[in-house]
Design an enzyme around this catalytic site. Structure first.
Site, mmCIF file in Angstrom:
data_model
loop_
_atom_site.group_PDB
_atom_site.id
_atom_site.type_symbol
_atom_site.label_atom_id
_atom_site.label_comp_id
_atom_site.label_asym_id
_atom_site.label_seq_id
_atom_site.Cartn_x
_atom_site.Cartn_y
_atom_site.Cartn_z
ATOM 1 N N ARG A 23 12.167 -4.946 4.694
ATOM 2 C CA ARG A 23 11.750 -3.547 4.470
ATOM 3 C C ARG A 23 12.598 -2.551 5.265
ATOM 4 O O ARG A 23 12.923 -2.765 6.430
ATOM 5 C CB ARG A 23 10.287 -3.378 4.888
ATOM 6 C CG ARG A 23 9.878 -1.921 4.922
ATOM 7 C CD ARG A 23 8.408 -1.717 5.000
ATOM 8 N NE ARG A 23 7.784 -2.364 6.125
ATOM 9 C CZ ARG A 23 6.471 -2.432 6.274
ATOM 10 N NH1 ARG A 23 5.678 -1.904 5.379
ATOM 11 N NH2 ARG A 23 5.953 -3.031 7.317
ATOM 12 N N ARG A 43 -9.762 0.954 8.327
ATOM 13 C CA ARG A 43 -9.281 -0.403 8.524
ATOM 14 C C ARG A 43 -10.256 -1.229 9.361
ATOM 15 O O ARG A 43 -9.984 -2.388 9.673
ATOM 16 C CB ARG A 43 -7.931 -0.329 9.231
ATOM 17 C CG ARG A 43 -7.052 -1.492 8.941
ATOM 18 C CD ARG A 43 -5.734 -1.305 9.629
ATOM 19 N NE ARG A 43 -4.917 -0.337 8.948
ATOM 20 C CZ ARG A 43 -3.590 -0.404 8.908
ATOM 21 N NH1 ARG A 43 -2.951 -1.384 9.481
ATOM 22 N NH2 ARG A 43 -2.895 0.520 8.296
ATOM 23 N N LYS A 46 0.836 -1.210 0.000
ATOM 24 C CA LYS A 46 0.000 0.000 0.000
ATOM 25 C C LYS A 46 0.871 1.262 0.000
ATOM 26 O O LYS A 46 0.667 2.169 -0.796
ATOM 27 C CB LYS A 46 -0.914 0.027 1.248
ATOM 28 C CG LYS A 46 -1.783 -1.182 1.420
ATOM 29 C CD LYS A 46 -2.634 -1.100 2.682
ATOM 30 C CE LYS A 46 -1.871 -1.115 3.982
ATOM 31 N NZ LYS A 46 -1.138 -2.351 4.287
ATOM 32 N N ARG A 56 11.371 -0.734 10.975
ATOM 33 C CA ARG A 56 10.293 -0.407 11.910
ATOM 34 C C ARG A 56 10.293 -1.368 13.099
ATOM 35 O O ARG A 56 10.501 -2.563 12.926
ATOM 36 C CB ARG A 56 8.934 -0.494 11.189
ATOM 37 C CG ARG A 56 8.631 0.742 10.397
ATOM 38 C CD ARG A 56 7.461 0.597 9.471
ATOM 39 N NE ARG A 56 6.269 -0.045 10.010
ATOM 40 C CZ ARG A 56 5.117 -0.128 9.337
ATOM 41 N NH1 ARG A 56 5.019 0.406 8.144
ATOM 42 N NH2 ARG A 56 4.078 -0.727 9.856
ATOM 43 N N ARG A 101 0.020 -8.700 13.913
ATOM 44 C CA ARG A 101 -0.654 -7.761 12.994
ATOM 45 C C ARG A 101 -1.492 -8.532 11.981
ATOM 46 O O ARG A 101 -2.622 -8.143 11.666
ATOM 47 C CB ARG A 101 0.377 -6.874 12.284
ATOM 48 C CG ARG A 101 0.978 -5.825 13.215
ATOM 49 C CD ARG A 101 2.294 -5.274 12.691
ATOM 50 N NE ARG A 101 2.165 -4.497 11.479
ATOM 51 C CZ ARG A 101 3.198 -4.204 10.677
ATOM 52 N NH1 ARG A 101 4.419 -4.656 10.958
ATOM 53 N NH2 ARG A 101 3.010 -3.472 9.618
#
Ligand code: AP5
Length: 230
Positions: free
Chosen positions: A138, A99, A24, A171, A182
């Site tokens: 990431r 969400r 996203k 992160r 998550r």
């Protein structure tokens, strides 16, 4: 396509939906540049609030560190302020909000009061095993939020953002145990949001396992059809 987004066109509000790591943020950053619309990402707003040690950031921190959703009331208030800001006057690319169905209803009602609606929902679908691999590699820019990947989307200069040169970081909530939480806690409500908008027949489900530029091309083509039908 920018010509079709002139001053008299209705606000083009596009929602990107997908699980943790579906792409996203990657796609929203590209679309924001292509369409000259702001990229509004609830996760980035929370991370900026945490970095600035605001009350909102301090409250959100615990939920994010546990991989839980931040409660609707706080999230809706924060996001609506951002969407109402003048930089979203021509429209916006929404990343990560709404969400939950509660957030979706609050957004729909706010837009309806202004004679507006979400124009298109792009659901980026990626299998769980790919998501975990993506998130593990990431790196993000703390300054502008742009995500990179060690192998599939490396920065031009190792460790630095292409856009502003800031140092890239990983992160805290990308640790494997938080990613599992998550996925478990956030995918079911996300699928309810997809169902909610499917009733209005405005959802495009895309195969998000393809290379980044192919996914972008398909999203732009779907948005082009939407803008043309306005
Ligand atoms: P948030 O920051 O929104 O995290 P998320 O939804 O879990 O999504 P991610 O940012 O992890 O993934 P992404 O889909 O943007 O993937 P990306 O483009 O980076 O939210 C963080 C937390 O904030 C939540 O856990 C929650 O606590 C809270 N929160 C946020 N919004 C909330 C809300 N509305 N309500 C309540 N709480 C909320 O891509 C991932 C990686 O894959 C990158 O390395 C990228 O380079 C790579 N990649 C991307 N596309 C491709 C491709 N096509 N092929 C190969 N690699 C790719």
């Amino acid at each position: 396509m920018n010509d079709r987004l002139g001053a008299d066109a209705p606000r083009l509000i596009i929602l990107l939906v997908g699980a943790v790591g579906a792409g996203k943020g990657t796609q929203a950053a590209i679309l924001s540049r292509e369409l000259r619309l702001p990229h509004l990402a609830s996760g980035n707003l929370f991370r900026a609030a945490m970095a600035a040690h605001t009350e909102l950031g301090d409250e959100a921190r615990g939920f994010m560190e546990r991989g839980e959703l931040v409660p609707d009331e706080m999230t809706i208030r924060m996001f609506m302020e951002e969407l109402g800001a003048s930089r979203a006057a021509r429209g916006a690319i929404l990343d990560g909000f709404p969400r939950t169905v509660g957030q979706a209803r609050a957004l729909d009602e706010t837009l309806a009061r202004q004679g507006e609606r979400i124009r298109r929902v792009i659901y980026i679908d990626v299998p769980t095993e790919d998501l975990i691999r993506r998130v593990a590699g990431r790196w993000i820019c703390l300054q502008c939020g742009t995500p990179y990947h060690e192998t599939t989307d490396p920065p031009m200069v190792d460790g630095h953002c292409n856009r502003d040169g800031s140092v890239l970081t990983q992160r805290d909530d990308d640790r494997p145990e938080v990613v599992r939480a998550r996925l478990e806690r956030q995918v079911p409500p996300m699928l309810e949001v997809v169902d909610h908008y499917q009733r209005a027949a405005i959802v495009d489900r895309l195969d998000g396992t393809r290379p980044i530029e192919e996914v972008t091309a398909e999203i732009l083509s779907r948005i082009g059809e939407t803008a043309a039908s306005a």
